[in-house]
Design an enzyme around this catalytic site. Sequence first.
Site, PDB file in Angstrom:
ATOM      1  N   SER A 164     -10.361  -0.245   6.803  1.00 40.06           N
ATOM      2  CA  SER A 164      -9.701  -0.073   5.505  1.00 40.06           C
ATOM      3  C   SER A 164      -8.996  -1.304   4.942  1.00 40.06           C
ATOM      4  CB  SER A 164      -8.700   1.080   5.573  1.00 40.06           C
ATOM      5  OG  SER A 164      -9.370   2.315   5.523  1.00 40.06           O
ATOM      6  N   SER A 189      -9.902   2.096   2.649  1.00 39.36           N
ATOM      7  CA  SER A 189      -8.971   2.852   1.835  1.00 39.36           C
ATOM      8  C   SER A 189      -7.962   1.986   1.093  1.00 39.36           C
ATOM      9  CB  SER A 189      -8.221   3.856   2.705  1.00 39.36           C
ATOM     10  OG  SER A 189      -7.368   3.172   3.617  1.00 39.36           O
ATOM     11  N   LYS A 218       0.858  -1.193   0.000  1.00 40.87           N
ATOM     12  CA  LYS A 218       0.000   0.000   0.000  1.00 40.87           C
ATOM     13  C   LYS A 218       0.892   1.239   0.000  1.00 40.87           C
ATOM     14  CE  LYS A 218      -3.927   2.061   2.512  1.00 40.87           C
ATOM     15  NZ  LYS A 218      -4.895   1.889   3.626  1.00 40.87           N
TER      16      LYS A 218
END
Lengths: 491, 95
Positions: A176, A152, A74
């Site tokens: 997330s 997210s 990420k």
Amino acid sequence: MTITTLAELAADLDQGKRSSVEITKDYLGRIKASHHNAFISVNEDLAIGQAQAADAQRANGNKHTLLGIPVAQKDIFCIEGTQTTCGSKILENFIAPYTATVVQNMQDRGVVSLGKTNMDEFAMGSSNETSHFGSVSNPWGSEETKLVPGGSSGGSASAVSALLAPAATGTDTGGSIRQPAAFCNLTGIKPSYGRCSRYGMIAFASSLDQAGPMTHTAEDAALLLNTMAGFDAKDSTSLDVPAEDFSACLNDSLDGLKIGLPKEFFGDGLDDEMASIIETAVKEFESMGAVIKEVSLPNSHLALPSYYVIAPAEASSNLSRFDGVRYGYRAEEYNDLVDMYTKTRTEAFGDEVKRRIMIGAYALSSGYYDAYYSQAQKLRRLISNDFTDAFGECDVIMGPTTPSPAFEAGSRSGDPVSMYLNDIYTIPANLAGLPAGSIPAGFTKSGLPTGLHLITPYLQEAKMLNIAHKFQQVTDWHMRTAPNAISGGKA
Amino acid sequence: MALDNETVHNIARLARIEIDPSEVSQTRSALENILELVAQMEAVDTTGIEPMTHPFDATMRLRADAVTEANQRDKFQAIAPKAEGGLYLVPKVID
């Protein structure tokens, strides 16, 4: 194309069937051919260099399980010498001068980083639509019906689901990891707060943020978590507990397991079809010898309001570091110092980030602190106490990960509060700091994946992965390939 | 939770964010909606409840008062928007 797990890649590498360079180049090729916008940046030279090093280490006798296996990171994790944006314009040109501990731990064990995945700006969002680098498509959607991957960690979820990476890292402040895992048919684990170091992981809400793995299987999640977790002196809230093998009890029997179903997670707002899928999933556990109990989390309805004070308050403080002085974007024209700060932030933060910073600034401002921040922290304790009581009666809490399956792109981005409701079931575990995960639970009539949410007591990730693994031995939802995976469907 | 435009501007000023005059009412209503969600907290009597600042009431560890970081000024200033001679450059603060 079918799903390849980390366990399978590890076996191939161990038996010399494929090299890390071959596997890494395969995935880099898939990323190049993809159209999901799952990655913000890919550093091919770095990835291949790491793969070559891993192959050399293997030749020298290094036998670490994930040695040479490529995963996606990420874009919230700093990796020295590479672009690290956190999905924001303010960090568009930021080249990290150091590496996050989680990534370093993985690199030390020979894990290869394929690239940096797309995400909601500063991890604030549930659809990946707040990213400065564009929205991400969910491989379970289609050309006609573009679905969000969740957020997210939407780029990570899309990448693994689209078979562009065998696994990815994510972070979870209010859901997330788990919500995108549910939307994209993955296994996503948010460990206990403090398991994975926050050092080098760009901060959103420091008392809630936690990194974790996003994979196809629970077995893979355990393998990846083994390489991510560990005490780190550089994170002041890192847990100083003995290292643990999260794979150790994957195959333990679930006979006599007490499953708590909180009535609050099955009430108004839950999609009917979703409720029946979850009930069916829970029945699978009964047939493995588990016992179902109704439990109550009476304050869980206060989790969302409490979270939307605590998270923005911590964010407004954390994001004050973005001022155009030391790194990142700086406005071109300004009159004085305060004007420089203001123009820099106004030009480079997106709307959702600005909203949350303002809510946080308000909640912390003079005269409002007690009514907002202090009250929210008191409710946090009540929510945490609810879990303590519930775990007196059960070993694991189950429910749906989300109230509904993946929604269409653009359908909720205009209404922040309706977007926030996505995380209604996931937020309580963040407030309490408990380990929680989402595993594929089955599909809706229209073919969309759903997530079964698991919450276990503090530090019981291994137990949770055991529960998830046993479920995956008697179901095959997690092995279904998305219609718009690379080389799947019309892609 | 009703906010007036002055409060919205004040919050924006605290956050060092500028709101375009054409977007004030839109921002105000977005903030009001969030504060309305948050207002559910008010109904709960929390007398005697200790605020929870961290999961498991974790306390920040202290470390020895010893130098652990090497000086990496040049490396860090290489990514600054404006730096010169070992200094970060900003507009003049004091006349």
